[in-house]
Design a protein around this motif. Structure first.
Motif, PDB file in Angstrom:
ATOM      1  N   LEU A   4       0.867  -1.168   0.000  1.00 36.43           N
ATOM      2  CA  LEU A   4       0.000   0.000   0.000  1.00 36.43           C
ATOM      3  C   LEU A   4       0.911   1.227   0.000  1.00 36.43           C
ATOM      4  CD1 LEU A   4      -2.083  -2.176   1.015  1.00 36.43           C
ATOM      5  CD2 LEU A   4      -3.147  -0.324   2.291  1.00 36.43           C
ATOM      6  N   VAL A   5       0.718   2.082  -0.981  1.00 34.60           N
ATOM      7  CA  VAL A   5       1.565   3.255  -1.105  1.00 34.60           C
ATOM      8  C   VAL A   5       0.696   4.506  -1.098  1.00 34.60           C
ATOM      9  CG1 VAL A   5       3.256   4.461  -2.523  1.00 34.60           C
ATOM     10  CG2 VAL A   5       3.284   1.958  -2.397  1.00 34.60           C
ATOM     11  N   GLU A   6       0.962   5.371  -0.124  1.00 35.15           N
ATOM     12  CA  GLU A   6       0.232   6.635  -0.027  1.00 35.15           C
ATOM     13  C   GLU A   6       0.971   7.729  -0.789  1.00 35.15           C
ATOM     14  OE1 GLU A   6      -0.134   4.827   4.258  1.00 35.15           O
ATOM     15  OE2 GLU A   6       1.439   5.057   2.748  1.00 35.15           O
ATOM     16  N   SER A   7       0.216   8.725  -1.201  1.00 36.62           N
ATOM     17  CA  SER A   7       0.801   9.892  -1.854  1.00 36.62           C
ATOM     18  C   SER A   7      -0.106  11.087  -1.598  1.00 36.62           C
ATOM     19  CB  SER A   7       0.968   9.662  -3.359  1.00 36.62           C
ATOM     20  OG  SER A   7      -0.289   9.417  -3.968  1.00 36.62           O
ATOM     21  N   GLY A   8       0.427  12.276  -1.872  1.00 32.41           N
ATOM     22  CA  GLY A   8      -0.383  13.479  -1.780  1.00 32.41           C
ATOM     23  C   GLY A   8      -0.151  14.319  -0.537  1.00 32.41           C
ATOM     24  N   CYS A  95      -2.783   4.690   5.300  1.00 30.24           N
ATOM     25  CA  CYS A  95      -3.817   3.973   4.585  1.00 30.24           C
ATOM     26  C   CYS A  95      -3.822   2.521   5.047  1.00 30.24           C
ATOM     27  CB  CYS A  95      -3.493   4.059   3.090  1.00 30.24           C
ATOM     28  SG  CYS A  95      -4.367   2.917   2.022  1.00 30.24           S
ATOM     29  N   TYR A  96      -4.992   1.913   5.072  1.00 26.50           N
ATOM     30  CA  TYR A  96      -5.049   0.489   5.376  1.00 26.50           C
ATOM     31  C   TYR A  96      -6.115  -0.174   4.513  1.00 26.50           C
ATOM     32  CZ  TYR A  96      -9.279   1.264   8.175  1.00 26.50           C
ATOM     33  OH  TYR A  96     -10.551   1.600   8.595  1.00 26.50           O
ATOM     34  N   ALA A  97      -5.999  -1.473   4.390  1.00 25.79           N
ATOM     35  CA  ALA A  97      -6.973  -2.233   3.610  1.00 25.79           C
ATOM     36  C   ALA A  97      -7.027  -3.668   4.107  1.00 25.79           C
ATOM     37  CB  ALA A  97      -6.594  -2.204   2.136  1.00 25.79           C
ATOM     38  N   ASP A  98      -8.213  -4.206   4.128  1.00 26.70           N
ATOM     39  CA  ASP A  98      -8.414  -5.623   4.454  1.00 26.70           C
ATOM     40  C   ASP A  98      -8.408  -6.387   3.135  1.00 26.70           C
ATOM     41  OD1 ASP A  98     -10.757  -4.866   7.105  1.00 26.70           O
ATOM     42  OD2 ASP A  98      -8.589  -5.193   7.182  1.00 26.70           O
ATOM     43  N   ILE A  99      -7.379  -7.196   2.954  1.00 25.53           N
ATOM     44  CA  ILE A  99      -7.123  -7.801   1.651  1.00 25.53           C
ATOM     45  C   ILE A  99      -7.144  -9.318   1.722  1.00 25.53           C
ATOM     46  CG2 ILE A  99      -5.364  -8.073  -0.145  1.00 25.53           C
ATOM     47  CD1 ILE A  99      -4.508  -5.176   0.457  1.00 25.53           C
ATOM     48  N   PHE A 100      -7.808  -9.901   0.719  1.00 18.80           N
ATOM     49  CA  PHE A 100      -7.823 -11.348   0.548  1.00 18.80           C
ATOM     50  C   PHE A 100      -6.880 -11.652  -0.594  1.00 18.80           C
ATOM     51  CE2 PHE A 100     -10.665 -14.939   1.831  1.00 18.80           C
ATOM     52  CZ  PHE A 100     -10.017 -15.931   1.130  1.00 18.80           C
ATOM     53  N   GLN A 101      -5.814 -12.341  -0.298  1.00 20.13           N
ATOM     54  CA  GLN A 101      -4.811 -12.634  -1.317  1.00 20.13           C
ATOM     55  C   GLN A 101      -5.125 -13.938  -2.036  1.00 20.13           C
ATOM     56  OE1 GLN A 101      -1.325 -11.595   1.681  1.00 20.13           O
ATOM     57  NE2 GLN A 101      -0.551 -11.694  -0.395  1.00 20.13           N
ATOM     58  N   TYR A 102      -4.636 -14.056  -3.254  1.00 20.74           N
ATOM     59  CA  TYR A 102      -4.708 -15.332  -3.959  1.00 20.74           C
ATOM     60  C   TYR A 102      -3.992 -16.384  -3.108  1.00 20.74           C
ATOM     61  CZ  TYR A 102      -6.246 -13.052  -8.256  1.00 20.74           C
ATOM     62  OH  TYR A 102      -6.958 -12.351  -9.198  1.00 20.74           O
ATOM     63  N   GLY A 103      -4.658 -17.500  -2.883  1.00 20.73           N
ATOM     64  CA  GLY A 103      -4.067 -18.545  -2.058  1.00 20.73           C
ATOM     65  C   GLY A 103      -4.294 -18.349  -0.575  1.00 20.73           C
ATOM     66  N   HIS A 110      -3.621  -4.769   5.943  1.00 21.98           N
ATOM     67  CA  HIS A 110      -2.335  -4.295   5.435  1.00 21.98           C
ATOM     68  C   HIS A 110      -2.283  -2.788   5.577  1.00 21.98           C
ATOM     69  CE1 HIS A 110      -2.616  -8.261   3.572  1.00 21.98           C
ATOM     70  NE2 HIS A 110      -1.307  -8.219   3.446  1.00 21.98           N
ATOM     71  N   TRP A 111      -1.073  -2.273   5.789  1.00 22.02           N
ATOM     72  CA  TRP A 111      -0.875  -0.855   6.051  1.00 22.02           C
ATOM     73  C   TRP A 111       0.151  -0.254   5.104  1.00 22.02           C
ATOM     74  CZ3 TRP A 111      -3.459   1.877   9.852  1.00 22.02           C
ATOM     75  CH2 TRP A 111      -4.231   1.110  10.737  1.00 22.02           C
ATOM     76  N   GLY A 112      -0.044   1.013   4.822  1.00 19.77           N
ATOM     77  CA  GLY A 112       0.958   1.763   4.099  1.00 19.77           C
ATOM     78  C   GLY A 112       1.982   2.346   5.060  1.00 19.77           C
TER      79      GLY A 112
END
Length: 121
Positions: A4-8, A95-103, A110-112
């Motif tokens: 996760l990459v933040e910008s701005g 930034c954060y996101a709840d991510i379901f990865q392949y496999g 996950h956090w930036g």
């Protein structure tokens, strides 16, 4: 691997607007909630806002009306528009996101690395 990459972030005058962006990339099957926290100097991390994949947004009550969160599901991005910025908005925004990865077998957070916002009058 997920990134996760933040910008701005940057320096902004009080009363002005600033938009932060966050892009998720890597081994991503699907993303549930995406959102933002912030941490001001000398303070604990504070939840700012989040948004579901269906576009339902939630805000820290103290920021509601000045901040707007949005996302682009196809691009795996989430933005935070900050209007009428105040000195007390000075913080590192994560930034954060709840991510379901392949496999994978479940959503994982996950956090930036964070982007710094400095508001001055």
């Amino acid at each position: 691997q997920v990134q996760l990459v933040e910008s701005g972030g940057g320096l902004v005058q009080t009363g002005e607007s600033l938009t932060l962006s966050c892009a998720a990339s890597g081994n991503i099957l699907k993303i549930n909630v995406m959102g933002w926290y912030r941490q001001a100097p000398g303070k604990q991390r504070e939840w700012v806002a989040d948004i579901t994949s269906l576009g339902n947004a939630n805000y820290n009550e103290s920021l509601k009306g000045r901040f707007t969160i949005s996302r682009d599901n196809a691009a795996n991005t989430v933005d935070l528009q900050m209007d009428n910025v105040k000195v007390e908005d000075t913080a590192v925004y994560y930034c954060y996101a709840d991510i379901f990865q392949y496999g994978g077998s479940s959503y994982l957070p996950h956090w930036g690395q964070g982007t710094r916002v400095t508001a001055s009058s």
